[in-house]
Each structure stands twice: as structure tokens, then as C-alpha cells.
Design a protein around this motif. Structure first.
Motif, mmCIF file in Angstrom:
data_model
loop_
_atom_site.group_PDB
_atom_site.id
_atom_site.type_symbol
_atom_site.label_atom_id
_atom_site.label_comp_id
_atom_site.label_asym_id
_atom_site.label_seq_id
_atom_site.Cartn_x
_atom_site.Cartn_y
_atom_site.Cartn_z
ATOM 1 N N GLY A 82 0.814 -1.199 0.000
ATOM 2 C CA GLY A 82 0.000 0.000 0.000
ATOM 3 C C GLY A 82 0.853 1.256 0.000
ATOM 4 O O GLY A 82 0.538 2.248 -0.669
ATOM 5 N N LYS A 83 1.958 1.212 0.730
ATOM 6 C CA LYS A 83 2.868 2.365 0.775
ATOM 7 C C LYS A 83 3.595 2.582 -0.543
ATOM 8 O O LYS A 83 4.130 3.664 -0.795
ATOM 9 C CB LYS A 83 3.871 2.176 1.911
ATOM 10 N N LEU A 84 3.626 1.551 -1.375
ATOM 11 C CA LEU A 84 4.251 1.672 -2.697
ATOM 12 C C LEU A 84 3.245 2.131 -3.749
ATOM 13 O O LEU A 84 3.582 2.246 -4.930
ATOM 14 C CB LEU A 84 4.855 0.325 -3.125
ATOM 15 N N GLY A 85 2.018 2.386 -3.324
ATOM 16 C CA GLY A 85 1.000 2.874 -4.247
ATOM 17 C C GLY A 85 0.201 1.794 -4.936
ATOM 18 O O GLY A 85 -0.479 2.066 -5.937
ATOM 19 N N VAL A 86 0.247 0.575 -4.427
ATOM 20 C CA VAL A 86 -0.517 -0.523 -5.017
ATOM 21 C C VAL A 86 -1.964 -0.452 -4.525
ATOM 22 O O VAL A 86 -2.206 -0.381 -3.313
ATOM 23 C CB VAL A 86 0.106 -1.881 -4.643
ATOM 24 N N GLY A 87 -2.908 -0.499 -5.437
ATOM 25 C CA GLY A 87 -4.319 -0.448 -5.067
ATOM 26 C C GLY A 87 -4.776 -1.751 -4.436
ATOM 27 O O GLY A 87 -4.677 -2.811 -5.069
ATOM 28 N N ILE A 88 -5.272 -1.686 -3.212
ATOM 29 C CA ILE A 88 -5.637 -2.890 -2.460
ATOM 30 C C ILE A 88 -6.998 -2.698 -1.820
ATOM 31 O O ILE A 88 -7.254 -1.686 -1.148
ATOM 32 C CB ILE A 88 -4.589 -3.195 -1.369
ATOM 33 N N THR A 89 -7.874 -3.661 -2.008
ATOM 34 C CA THR A 89 -9.141 -3.710 -1.282
ATOM 35 C C THR A 89 -8.892 -4.411 0.054
ATOM 36 O O THR A 89 -8.268 -5.467 0.079
ATOM 37 C CB THR A 89 -10.199 -4.491 -2.085
ATOM 38 N N PRO A 90 -9.335 -3.834 1.176
ATOM 39 C CA PRO A 90 -9.066 -4.446 2.487
ATOM 40 C C PRO A 90 -9.476 -5.904 2.547
ATOM 41 O O PRO A 90 -10.513 -6.303 2.003
ATOM 42 C CB PRO A 90 -9.905 -3.586 3.450
ATOM 43 N N LEU A 91 -8.655 -6.710 3.200
ATOM 44 C CA LEU A 91 -8.902 -8.137 3.317
ATOM 45 C C LEU A 91 -10.016 -8.415 4.319
ATOM 46 O O LEU A 91 -10.059 -7.821 5.398
ATOM 47 C CB LEU A 91 -7.622 -8.856 3.752
ATOM 48 N N GLU A 92 -10.923 -9.329 3.949
ATOM 49 C CA GLU A 92 -12.031 -9.712 4.823
ATOM 50 C C GLU A 92 -12.177 -11.224 4.816
ATOM 51 O O GLU A 92 -11.771 -11.905 3.871
ATOM 52 C CB GLU A 92 -13.336 -9.090 4.329
ATOM 53 N N ALA A 93 -12.766 -11.741 5.869
ATOM 54 C CA ALA A 93 -12.977 -13.187 5.968
ATOM 55 C C ALA A 93 -13.960 -13.665 4.912
ATOM 56 O O ALA A 93 -14.971 -13.028 4.639
ATOM 57 C CB ALA A 93 -13.491 -13.536 7.359
ATOM 58 N N SER A 94 -13.642 -14.813 4.312
ATOM 59 C CA SER A 94 -14.537 -15.454 3.364
ATOM 60 C C SER A 94 -14.551 -16.956 3.645
ATOM 61 O O SER A 94 -13.609 -17.483 4.240
ATOM 62 C CB SER A 94 -14.087 -15.185 1.927
ATOM 63 N N ASN A 95 -15.601 -17.629 3.182
ATOM 64 C CA ASN A 95 -15.747 -19.050 3.495
ATOM 65 C C ASN A 95 -15.541 -19.275 4.989
ATOM 66 O O ASN A 95 -14.670 -20.030 5.429
ATOM 67 C CB ASN A 95 -14.755 -19.870 2.676
ATOM 68 N N VAL A 96 -16.358 -18.591 5.737
ATOM 69 C CA VAL A 96 -16.206 -18.555 7.185
ATOM 70 C C VAL A 96 -17.568 -18.715 7.841
ATOM 71 O O VAL A 96 -18.607 -18.441 7.221
ATOM 72 C CB VAL A 96 -15.539 -17.218 7.612
ATOM 73 N N GLY A 97 -17.575 -19.158 9.083
ATOM 74 C CA GLY A 97 -18.815 -19.329 9.813
ATOM 75 C C GLY A 97 -19.458 -18.010 10.194
ATOM 76 O O GLY A 97 -18.863 -16.930 10.075
ATOM 77 N N VAL A 98 -20.701 -18.101 10.655
ATOM 78 C CA VAL A 98 -21.444 -16.923 11.111
ATOM 79 C C VAL A 98 -21.842 -17.122 12.572
ATOM 80 O O VAL A 98 -21.971 -18.247 13.053
ATOM 81 C CB VAL A 98 -22.697 -16.688 10.248
ATOM 82 N N HIS A 99 -22.032 -16.008 13.254
ATOM 83 C CA HIS A 99 -22.402 -16.043 14.656
ATOM 84 C C HIS A 99 -23.922 -15.924 14.830
ATOM 85 O O HIS A 99 -24.599 -15.226 14.069
ATOM 86 C CB HIS A 99 -21.738 -14.890 15.416
ATOM 87 N N ALA A 100 -24.420 -16.625 15.821
ATOM 88 C CA ALA A 100 -25.823 -16.514 16.232
ATOM 89 C C ALA A 100 -25.868 -16.637 17.750
ATOM 90 O O ALA A 100 -25.048 -17.333 18.355
ATOM 91 C CB ALA A 100 -26.670 -17.606 15.584
ATOM 92 N N ALA A 101 -26.828 -15.962 18.352
ATOM 93 C CA ALA A 101 -26.921 -15.955 19.819
ATOM 94 C C ALA A 101 -27.724 -17.160 20.288
ATOM 95 O O ALA A 101 -28.894 -17.048 20.692
ATOM 96 C CB ALA A 101 -27.551 -14.651 20.301
ATOM 97 N N TRP A 102 -27.116 -18.340 20.238
ATOM 98 C CA TRP A 102 -27.810 -19.568 20.633
ATOM 99 C C TRP A 102 -28.129 -19.585 22.127
ATOM 100 O O TRP A 102 -27.408 -19.003 22.943
ATOM 101 C CB TRP A 102 -26.962 -20.796 20.337
ATOM 102 N N THR A 103 -29.151 -20.308 22.464
ATOM 103 C CA THR A 103 -29.430 -20.579 23.869
ATOM 104 C C THR A 103 -28.442 -21.625 24.391
ATOM 105 O O THR A 103 -27.829 -22.383 23.615
ATOM 106 C CB THR A 103 -30.857 -21.130 24.040
ATOM 107 N N ASP A 104 -28.298 -21.689 25.684
ATOM 108 C CA ASP A 104 -27.405 -22.689 26.281
ATOM 109 C C ASP A 104 -27.884 -24.106 25.960
ATOM 110 O O ASP A 104 -27.069 -25.025 25.831
ATOM 111 C CB ASP A 104 -27.350 -22.494 27.805
ATOM 112 N N LEU A 130 -28.654 -13.751 12.517
ATOM 113 C CA LEU A 130 -27.189 -13.800 12.567
ATOM 114 C C LEU A 130 -26.663 -12.486 13.115
ATOM 115 O O LEU A 130 -27.189 -11.404 12.809
ATOM 116 C CB LEU A 130 -26.610 -14.045 11.171
ATOM 117 N N THR A 131 -25.625 -12.565 13.920
ATOM 118 C CA THR A 131 -25.088 -11.367 14.565
ATOM 119 C C THR A 131 -23.730 -10.939 14.029
ATOM 120 O O THR A 131 -23.240 -9.870 14.371
ATOM 121 C CB THR A 131 -24.972 -11.592 16.085
ATOM 122 N N GLY A 132 -23.101 -11.758 13.194
ATOM 123 C CA GLY A 132 -21.800 -11.365 12.653
ATOM 124 C C GLY A 132 -21.078 -12.533 12.014
ATOM 125 O O GLY A 132 -21.521 -13.678 12.057
ATOM 126 N N LEU A 133 -19.936 -12.216 11.390
ATOM 127 C CA LEU A 133 -19.070 -13.221 10.790
ATOM 128 C C LEU A 133 -18.006 -13.647 11.784
ATOM 129 O O LEU A 133 -17.568 -12.850 12.621
ATOM 130 C CB LEU A 133 -18.361 -12.659 9.550
#
Length: 413
Positions: free
Chosen positions: A190-212, A339-342
Motif C-alpha cells: 500500500g505504501k508503494l501505491g498498489v491499489g488494495i481492497t481491504p482483506l475480509e474473511a470469506s468461506n467462514v462461519g457466522v455467529h448466532a446468539a444460541w441458547t445454552d 445472525l449477529t456477525g461473521l
């Protein structure tokens, strides 16, 4: 006496990153007659490749190329250039050439018969050694010197610089960072001027507020052949109930739309537990339940729903299942889950984002750094699991290797 002219030995092609993309480019370039030096920051090579092997090492997919390419979604137009030149059939032939017998699973995925990555990697490293490729481990890339040399820090605290005829960066994305691909290269480039889209998680689980109750009784349970829907997007396969949410093929395949939906907070998906039957057909089967039979028993006996699926229905309704056949049928076809998040990058199978297409030329050379090429998951493409990830790593590596070969040879003439 006139001294004979002594030609300097040719500079090596430097490859930084000893994962699938880096090692495959090294093999191709060595076969083309180049001297090749590979550097990797970890103490041994192929760490994430070996992790993939724990799941059987899904190398590629057997479907026709016309169906294969659309799996790359928004990056299809970019990726298909690589895939046309090095196809899934090409990858299968290559693996078999290393003595690895393959088979096609019921889902169309292609695996080694050993269901392991280690035999293939060992055979591959022997081939690279025979080709004269040198591999230096424990050498973490830190950037380039003003003169263009690749700079490294070593495990013993020392530093070094390496000058090459060309350089290939194959440092991976940022998933499972403890295996070496931590995305630190993004700041450097990035400091060299290369265009980069921020890295994000993919092929990943999702969060849910399950009961105990759900977590205690069904954490780790599998729901077979379910369909997940989010808006117009849908994907079918086996779901895994984790202690923090959901994982599995249908969730991974919807990664792009889930990422977008969860950027603003929570979102709701719908799960069809019996995608092969219509609502009316389900209701008709439930009507046949005997008087006095419990709802759970009716669901098991008449619809073959497994306990994890029934538990998910109870979770979604606060344990207040509908009492009518049609009500139950409608719920089975559309179980609402908030779902509450990745999950984080540390558990993601891959990453989205990376070096943008307009930051490289047609040969995957950085516009901001002539002579430096990129391959694999550093590039801004995304794909689901199923063999598509590894295939694009190999195919982009071949594309970059061809670019390096064309770049180096004119300079040598």
C-alpha cells in the motif's frame, strides 16, 4: 595477456511464499530454464496446504469449465483468463503426474485417494529439488530496498537482501494467520501505491446468539441437505451447528452476500430443512401422524427430520413449535435464524479483497513495481469452497509464471 570474459551467472527469479501458488510457479519457471529461489517466513513450507489436507485436500472440481467459471462471481472475468490456460483437468493431470491417484466424490469434488496433502507435498518438493529450486524457510519478507532488492528478516534475528531477475509475491491472504499468511504485505505494498481492497474473511462461519440448551445439546451437530436463503441468494448442503453459530458449505457459498448484509449489523437467514419437498407435501405427511403423538416424534417418523434440525426449529421459535400440520410445514421450509456477525479471519478458510485488478497488468505484474508479479490469494478474487480456491491459486500462478518468463527473457537477450 587478454583476460577471458567471464559472464556473471544469471540472476534467479525470486519467489516469496511457499504455498501452492509460489511452489507451482517455481516448478514452471525451473522447467523453463530459470534459476529459482523460493523464500518463506515459516519454518517449513505449505503450512496452510497441509491444513487443507485435513479435510481430504479438495484440489478442484469435476464440473465443466462453463459451470466452473461462474463460481468466481464478480471476479469471473478476471479469473477465467487464468482458468482457460490452466484448467481443472490440467490440475488433475499435474497431481497424477506426482503419483497421486485421484477420485471424484459424490459432490463432484476432486480429492487424492489418500485424502491427505502430505504425500503430494513430499513428492512435489522432491521434484522441485530435482529441478534445482532452492527453498529458504524462516525468511520473512519485509519489503524492497531502494535498489529493488527483496528484503528479509530471519528467525535468528539477522536480515538479508536478494536481487532477482524478477520477483513473484505469493504470500496468501490473511486467513489462519498462525500458518503464515497474515496479510502484513498489504501495508508494505500500500505504501508503494498498489491499489488494495481491504482483506475480509470469506468461506467462514457466522455467529448466532444460541441458547445454552442448543449449545449444550447440539454444538457440532450436522444438518444434512439444508438450503440457506438470504434475499435472492440460496445455497444447499450440509450445515454445522457450532457453539457460536453456523458453518458449512451453504454458509461459505453465501459469504459475499452475508458479508454485505452483516456490515450494518445483524441479518436474518431462512433455512429450508426439506428443500426437496413442497410445503403442501410436508403438511400432508404430518396430517397422518397418530393422535397423541408428540410433535418431535411426528417430525422424525413422517418427515425423517433429525434431532439437530428439530432443535433448530425449537431455537427459532423459542421452543413454541406450531401445532398444526401446515404451520409446521411452513416452519420447516423457512426456519428464521438471526445472525449477529461473521467469524474472524483466524478461522476463515480464505479471504476476499486484496490487490485490485487495475493494480496489475495483463501478466499480473504490479503497475507500481515493474518486475514484481503477484499470484494466488493476494489478488482480489473470491470463490466458494469445493476446489475453486486451490484451482485459482494454481491457475493464477501459471499465468504469472508465463509473465515472468516473458519479462526475464528479453532482459537476458
Amino acid at each position: 595477456m587478454i583476460e577471458p570474459i567471464v559472464e556473471a551467472p544469471p540472476l534467479p527469479v525470486i519467489i516469496i511464499g511457499a504455498g501452492p501458488a509460489g511452489l507451482f510457479a517455481a516448478e514452471l519457471l525451473a522447467k523453463a530454464g530459470h534459476k529459482v529461489s523460493v523464500f518463506d517466513g515459516m519454518a517449513s513450507v505449505g503450512r496452510k496446504f497441509l491444513l487443507a489436507g485435513r479435510g481430504g485436500l479438495n484440489l478442484t472440481h469435476s464440473e465443466a469449465l462453463a459451470e466452473f467459471k461462474p463460481r468466481y462471481g464478480a471476479s469471473q472475468d478476471w479469473a477465467e483468463t487464468w482458468l482457460d490456460a490452466f484448467t481443472p483437468d490440467g490440475l488433475r493431470t499435474w497431481a497424477e503426474g506426482l503419483g497421486q491417484a485421484l477420485f471424484v466424490g459424490s459432490s463432484g469434488r476432486v480429492f487424492p485417494r489418500s485424502l491427505k496433502a502430505s504425500p503430494l507435498l513430499r513428492a512435489w518438493l522432491r521434484r522441485l529439488q530435482d529441478l534445482g529450486v532452492t527453498i529458504t524457510t524462516g525468511a520473512r519478507w519485509t519489503g524492497f530496498s531502494d535498489a529493488g532488492a527483496a528484503q528479509f528478516s530471519h528467525l535468528d534475528g539477522s536480515t538479508s537482501e536478494q536481487v532477482g531477475a524478477a520477483t513473484l509475491l505469493a504470500l496468501g491472504g490473511a486467513s489462519w494467520p498462525k500458518l503464515g499468511a497474515d496479510g502484513a504485505w498489504a501495508d508494505v505494498l500500500g505504501k508503494l501505491g498498489v491499489g488494495i481492497t481491504p482483506l475480509e474473511a470469506s468461506n467462514v462461519g457466522v455467529h448466532a446468539a444460541w441458547t445454552d440448551t442448543l449449545k449444550a445439546g447440539f454444538g457440532g451437530a450436522i444438518i444434512k441437505n439444508a438450503e440457506v436463503l438470504l434475499g435472492d441468494a440460496r445455497s444447499r448442503g450440509d450445515l454445522v451447528i457450532t457453539h457460536t453459530g453456523l458453518e458449512g458449505g451453504p454458509i461459505y457459498a453465501l459469504s459475499p452476500v452475508l458479508r454485505a448484509a452483516l456490515k450494518t449489523g445483524s441479518c436474518q437467514i431462512q433455512i429450508d430443512l426439506r428443500p426437496d419437498l413442497e410445503t403442501e407435501a410436508l403438511a400432508q405427511r404430518l396430517v397422518k401422524a397418530k393422535a397423541g403423538q408428540s410433535i418431535s416424534t411426528a417430525l422424525k417418523s413422517h418427515l425423517k427430520l433429525a434431532p439437530p434440525a428439530i432443535a433448530l426449529m425449537r431455537e427459532a421459535t423459542g421452543n413454541k413449535l406450531p401445532t398444526t400440520a401446515m404451520g409446521l410445514a411452513r416452519l420447516i421450509k423457512s426456519v428464521p435464524i438471526e445472525l449477529t456477525g461473521l467469524a474472524g479471519l483466524e478461522r476463515a478458510i480464505s479471504t476476499a479483497g486484496g490487490i485490485n485488478q487495475d493494480a496489475v497488468d495483463a501478466h499480473l505484474m504490479l503497475n507500481a513495481r515493474p518486475g514484481v508479479f503477484v499470484a494466488g490469494e493476494m489478488l482480489n478474487w473470491d470463490a466458494p469452497t469445493g476446489g475453486y480456491l486451490l484451482q485459482a491459486c494454481f491457475s493464477s500462478a501459471q499465468h504469472a509464471a508465463k509473465g515472468i518468463d516473458a519479462w526475464v527473457l528479453p532482459a537476458a537477450d
